[in-house]
Design a protein around this motif. Structure first.
Motif, PDB file in Angstrom:
ATOM      1  N   THR A 112       7.261  -8.687   5.885  1.00 16.72           N
ATOM      2  CA  THR A 112       5.932  -9.308   6.036  1.00 16.72           C
ATOM      3  C   THR A 112       5.969 -10.416   7.094  1.00 16.72           C
ATOM      4  O   THR A 112       6.932 -11.162   7.209  1.00 16.72           O
ATOM      5  CB  THR A 112       5.478  -9.857   4.667  1.00 16.72           C
ATOM      6  OG1 THR A 112       5.186  -8.740   3.819  1.00 16.72           O
ATOM      7  CG2 THR A 112       4.247 -10.742   4.770  1.00 16.72           C
TER       8      THR A 112
ATOM      9  N   HIS B 202       0.829  -1.205   0.000  1.00 15.57           N
ATOM     10  CA  HIS B 202       0.000   0.000   0.000  1.00 15.57           C
ATOM     11  C   HIS B 202       0.865   1.259   0.000  1.00 15.57           C
ATOM     12  O   HIS B 202       0.423   2.315  -0.441  1.00 15.57           O
ATOM     13  CB  HIS B 202      -0.916   0.013   1.234  1.00 15.57           C
ATOM     14  CG  HIS B 202      -1.773  -1.209   1.358  1.00 15.57           C
ATOM     15  ND1 HIS B 202      -2.851  -1.445   0.537  1.00 15.57           N
ATOM     16  CD2 HIS B 202      -1.703  -2.274   2.202  1.00 15.57           C
ATOM     17  CE1 HIS B 202      -3.425  -2.608   0.878  1.00 15.57           C
ATOM     18  NE2 HIS B 202      -2.739  -3.113   1.880  1.00 15.57           N
TER      19      HIS B 202
ATOM     20  N   LEU C  66       6.062   2.282  -2.683  1.00 14.82           N
ATOM     21  CA  LEU C  66       7.438   1.818  -2.858  1.00 14.82           C
ATOM     22  C   LEU C  66       7.779   1.615  -4.336  1.00 14.82           C
ATOM     23  O   LEU C  66       8.942   1.651  -4.725  1.00 14.82           O
ATOM     24  CB  LEU C  66       7.632   0.478  -2.132  1.00 14.82           C
ATOM     25  CG  LEU C  66       7.463   0.498  -0.613  1.00 14.82           C
ATOM     26  CD1 LEU C  66       7.329  -0.922  -0.063  1.00 14.82           C
ATOM     27  CD2 LEU C  66       8.636   1.211   0.034  1.00 14.82           C
TER      28      LEU C  66
ATOM     29  N   SER D  67       5.025 -12.199  -3.640  1.00 15.14           N
ATOM     30  CA  SER D  67       6.265 -12.883  -3.983  1.00 15.14           C
ATOM     31  C   SER D  67       7.091 -12.976  -2.703  1.00 15.14           C
ATOM     32  O   SER D  67       6.950 -12.140  -1.799  1.00 15.14           O
ATOM     33  CB  SER D  67       7.041 -12.097  -5.042  1.00 15.14           C
ATOM     34  OG  SER D  67       7.545 -10.899  -4.481  1.00 15.14           O
TER      35      SER D  67
ATOM     36  N   VAL E 150      16.764  -8.410  -6.105  1.00 10.79           N
ATOM     37  CA  VAL E 150      17.081  -9.664  -5.436  1.00 10.79           C
ATOM     38  C   VAL E 150      16.621 -10.790  -6.355  1.00 10.79           C
ATOM     39  O   VAL E 150      15.444 -10.836  -6.741  1.00 10.79           O
ATOM     40  CB  VAL E 150      16.391  -9.749  -4.053  1.00 10.79           C
ATOM     41  CG1 VAL E 150      16.714 -11.084  -3.386  1.00 10.79           C
ATOM     42  CG2 VAL E 150      16.826  -8.595  -3.168  1.00 10.79           C
TER      43      VAL E 150
HETATM   44  C1  LIG Z   1      -4.557  -8.570   0.884  1.00  9.76           C
HETATM   45  C2  LIG Z   1      -3.239  -8.307   1.558  1.00  9.76           C
HETATM   46  C3  LIG Z   1      -2.864  -9.086   2.642  1.00  9.76           C
HETATM   47  C4  LIG Z   1      -1.642  -8.836   3.287  1.00  9.76           C
HETATM   48  N1  LIG Z   1      -1.323  -9.600   4.380  1.00  9.76           N
HETATM   49  C5  LIG Z   1      -0.185  -9.316   5.057  1.00  9.76           C
HETATM   50  C6  LIG Z   1       0.156 -10.060   6.210  1.00  9.76           C
HETATM   51  O1  LIG Z   1      -0.531 -10.982   6.629  1.00  9.76           O
HETATM   52  N2  LIG Z   1       1.286  -9.719   6.876  1.00  9.76           N
HETATM   53  C7  LIG Z   1       2.089  -8.687   6.469  1.00  9.76           C
HETATM   54  O2  LIG Z   1       3.090  -8.412   7.118  1.00  9.76           O
HETATM   55  N3  LIG Z   1       1.796  -7.990   5.354  1.00  9.76           N
HETATM   56  C8  LIG Z   1       0.691  -8.283   4.647  1.00  9.76           C
HETATM   57  N4  LIG Z   1       0.402  -7.579   3.516  1.00  9.76           N
HETATM   58  C9  LIG Z   1       1.403  -6.651   2.997  1.00  9.76           C
HETATM   59  C10 LIG Z   1       2.297  -7.374   1.971  1.00  9.76           C
HETATM   60  O3  LIG Z   1       2.711  -8.634   2.454  1.00  9.76           O
HETATM   61  C11 LIG Z   1       3.558  -6.566   1.685  1.00  9.76           C
HETATM   62  O4  LIG Z   1       3.206  -5.307   1.191  1.00  9.76           O
HETATM   63  C12 LIG Z   1       4.486  -7.294   0.702  1.00  9.76           C
HETATM   64  O5  LIG Z   1       5.628  -6.514   0.497  1.00  9.76           O
HETATM   65  C13 LIG Z   1       3.833  -7.556  -0.625  1.00  9.76           C
HETATM   66  O6  LIG Z   1       4.603  -8.441  -1.386  1.00  9.76           O
HETATM   67  P1  LIG Z   1       4.670  -8.219  -2.958  1.00  9.76           P
HETATM   68  O7  LIG Z   1       5.332  -9.386  -3.576  1.00  9.76           O
HETATM   69  O8  LIG Z   1       3.359  -7.803  -3.462  1.00  9.76           O
HETATM   70  O9  LIG Z   1       5.716  -7.013  -2.977  1.00  9.76           O
HETATM   71  P2  LIG Z   1       5.617  -5.622  -3.749  1.00  9.76           P
HETATM   72  O10 LIG Z   1       4.521  -4.823  -3.156  1.00  9.76           O
HETATM   73  O11 LIG Z   1       5.607  -5.853  -5.194  1.00  9.76           O
HETATM   74  O12 LIG Z   1       7.024  -4.985  -3.325  1.00  9.76           O
HETATM   75  C14 LIG Z   1       7.294  -4.709  -1.972  1.00  9.76           C
HETATM   76  C15 LIG Z   1       8.728  -4.220  -1.829  1.00  9.76           C
HETATM   77  O13 LIG Z   1       9.620  -5.291  -2.122  1.00  9.76           O
HETATM   78  C16 LIG Z   1      10.492  -4.922  -3.171  1.00  9.76           C
HETATM   79  N5  LIG Z   1      10.728  -6.103  -4.002  1.00  9.76           N
HETATM   80  C17 LIG Z   1       9.834  -6.997  -4.462  1.00  9.76           C
HETATM   81  N6  LIG Z   1      10.458  -7.985  -5.134  1.00  9.76           N
HETATM   82  C18 LIG Z   1      11.779  -7.669  -5.135  1.00  9.76           C
HETATM   83  C19 LIG Z   1      12.956  -8.268  -5.687  1.00  9.76           C
HETATM   84  N7  LIG Z   1      12.914  -9.427  -6.333  1.00  9.76           N
HETATM   85  N8  LIG Z   1      14.142  -7.635  -5.499  1.00  9.76           N
HETATM   86  C20 LIG Z   1      14.223  -6.499  -4.798  1.00  9.76           C
HETATM   87  N9  LIG Z   1      13.145  -5.893  -4.248  1.00  9.76           N
HETATM   88  C21 LIG Z   1      11.948  -6.475  -4.417  1.00  9.76           C
HETATM   89  C22 LIG Z   1       9.785  -3.818  -3.932  1.00  9.76           C
HETATM   90  O14 LIG Z   1      10.696  -2.984  -4.621  1.00  9.76           O
HETATM   91  C23 LIG Z   1       9.076  -3.091  -2.804  1.00  9.76           C
HETATM   92  O15 LIG Z   1       9.946  -2.195  -2.180  1.00  9.76           O
HETATM   93  C24 LIG Z   1      -0.786  -7.803   2.829  1.00  9.76           C
HETATM   94  C25 LIG Z   1      -1.150  -7.022   1.728  1.00  9.76           C
HETATM   95  C26 LIG Z   1      -2.374  -7.266   1.095  1.00  9.76           C
HETATM   96  C27 LIG Z   1      -2.782  -6.409  -0.072  1.00  9.76           C
END
Ligand SMILES: Cc1cc2nc3c(=O)[nH]c(=O)nc-3n(C[C@H](O)[C@H](O)[C@H](O)COP(=O)(O)OP(=O)(O)OC[C@H]3O[C@@H](n4cnc5c(N)ncnc54)[C@H](O)[C@@H]3O)c2cc1C
Length: 391
Positions: free
Chosen positions: A121, A51, A54, A112, A172
């Motif tokens: 997370t 949210h 980033l 991911s 990463v």
């Molecule tokens: C429905 C929902 C449920 C959720 N439940 C939880 C929960 O239970 N617990 C909790 O703690 N959070 C929770 N979250 C938050 C979520 O886990 C975090 O925002 C998490 O970062 C999302 O992972 P993503 O793969 O979508 O990462 P993104 O949102 O795509 O990226 C997050 C960050 O990681 C970086 N990143 C991603 N992949 C790489 C890579 N390969 N190399 C370098 N940097 C990278 C991005 O640049 C960014 O800074 C939830 C969010 C939602 C919408």
């Protein structure tokens, strides 16, 4: 022509000049070098479930989803190397077949693993750390174009950064994870009023491997959920949330399709109930019609540089808002309350803190920036919202 991009909730949008889909580590390294040499910002994206802004950039946005799969497992050390773009749900079965599993995971498994680690997370469980605390090594494509591996003994500062990196030091490509033996879980849930539940909540937190509750402020009702290790056989088809028995990766994640945005703060575990009481007071008096749930969970203490559980056992309190509504007034008021309990924001969720304020909350925030700047001196991996967090 610019591409259009939006995050999971649709609340964040961007028009990057290039949307790049990675499939190999070599491509990641070359792309990072290309961005640096052409003076463009590059932002690596996982499943875009964050949210906090980033990811948005008008330059290069990288979809890491093609870097997927389990590379290797080691039954002796209970470790695995996984591709960082793997969705968490895609790791469950292959790791299980190797006799291994994540010690804990979050409320959903659509993220991911790279993104989940990138923001710290977590799931719930007073004895269980967040996903970043499982990172014992990482392979990163840096702005220099090098693909480097880091761990506790080789490039230890880079490893400390990689454990919770906000995507700010490189792409990463692989993560080395400390896992546990695969295990079965039974989950139960029940409803109670907030007052009845709070009477026993400390006991529940201590007794159950995983415990959490959702409280609905306008009705005063809660749904509590407890999940514990079992020797019972899995029951298929998997039951609904709160009534399941199966393997760890089958029981812990849920399906969440309500488009919302969220603020989550971590407070010292012994302050959790006092903080919740203060949030309760603010919602009752200032936002009495706010119908969305408040979630209460626990996370074990760790020693990560910028983990919200660094140096202290933690309770997390999340405030949700429908994506069609303006969350700012409510979230800012809740943030004032969290601040009085030394609350630390979840890196992937909404907060309004400055770099200076974050430096006061995270003792290693300045060090994190020093190491980041060493590996990315031109700021290739920083968008404007990230740059604004510099202390
Ligand atoms: C429905 C929902 C449920 C959720 N439940 C939880 C929960 O239970 N617990 C909790 O703690 N959070 C929770 N979250 C938050 C979520 O886990 C975090 O925002 C998490 O970062 C999302 O992972 P993503 O793969 O979508 O990462 P993104 O949102 O795509 O990226 C997050 C960050 O990681 C970086 N990143 C991603 N992949 C790489 C890579 N390969 N190399 C370098 N940097 C990278 C991005 O640049 C960014 O800074 C939830 C969010 C939602 C919408």
């Amino acid at each position: 022509m610019a591409s259009t991009w939006q995050n999971w909730s649709g609340k964040l949008t961007a028009s990057p000049s290039a949307l790049h889909y990675l499939r190999t580590e070599a491509d990641a390294a070359a792309l990072a070098a290309h961005a640096a040499s052409t003076g463009q910002v590059i932002r690596p994206a996982g499943s875009a479930h964050s949210h906090y802004p980033l990811l948005p950039t008008s330059d290069i946005l990288v979809d890491t989803g093609g870097l997927s799969g389990v590379v290797s497992t080691n039954a002796r050390t209970k470790q695995a190397v996984v591709m960082a773009g793997s969705n968490i749900y895609a790791l469950g079965l292959p790791l299980h077949r190797a006799g291994l599993g994540l010690a804990n995971q979050g409320d959903i498994d659509r993220q991911s693993i790279g993104g989940a680690v990138g923001t710290g997370t977590h799931g719930t469980g007073a004895t269980l750390g967040n996903l970043s605390s499982a990172v014992v090594g990482a392979t990163i494509a840096l702005a220099s174009g090098e693909l480097v591996h880091c761990d506790q003994t080789h490039l230890p500062d880079l490893w400390r950064l990689a454990q919770l990196n906000l995507g700010a030091v490189g792409i990463v490509t692989k993560l080395d994870l400390q896992l546990v033996d695969t295990f079965k879980l039974r989950q139960t849930s029940w409803e109670a009023t907030i007052d009845d539940l709070l009477a026993d909540v400390e006991q529940h937190m201590a007794e159950h491997r995983h415990f959490e509750f959702f409280w609905y402020p306008t009705t005063g009702q809660c749904v509590a959920k407890a999940t514990n290790v079992t020797t019972d056989e899995p029951q298929y088809p998997m039951g609904p949330e709160g009534d399941r028995c199966g393997w760890n990766f089958e029981v812990l994640p849920n399906h969440r399709d309500w488009p919302h945005t969220e603020m989550e703060y971590s407070v010292p575990a012994d302050q959790g109930l006092a903080c919740l009481a203060a949030i309760r007071e603010v919602l009752a008096t200032e936002f009495p019609t706010m119908p969305y749930p408040i979630e209460y969970r626990s996370v074990a203490q760790d020693d990560l540089w910028i983990s919200s559980a660094t140096g202290r056992s933690t309770v997390t309190i999340s405030v949700h808002m429908d994506v069609r509504q303006d969350e700012e007034a409510c979230f800012r008021r809740c943030e004032e309350v969290f601040a009085t309990f030394e609350g630390r924001p979840h890196w992937g969720k909404i907060h309004y803190r400055s770099g200076q304020e974050l430096a006061e909350l995270y003792p290693m925030w300045r060090r994190w920036w020093e190491v980041r700047d060493h590996y990315d001196p031109e700021g290739t991996f920083l968008n404007e919202p990230l740059s604004a967090l510099r202390p």
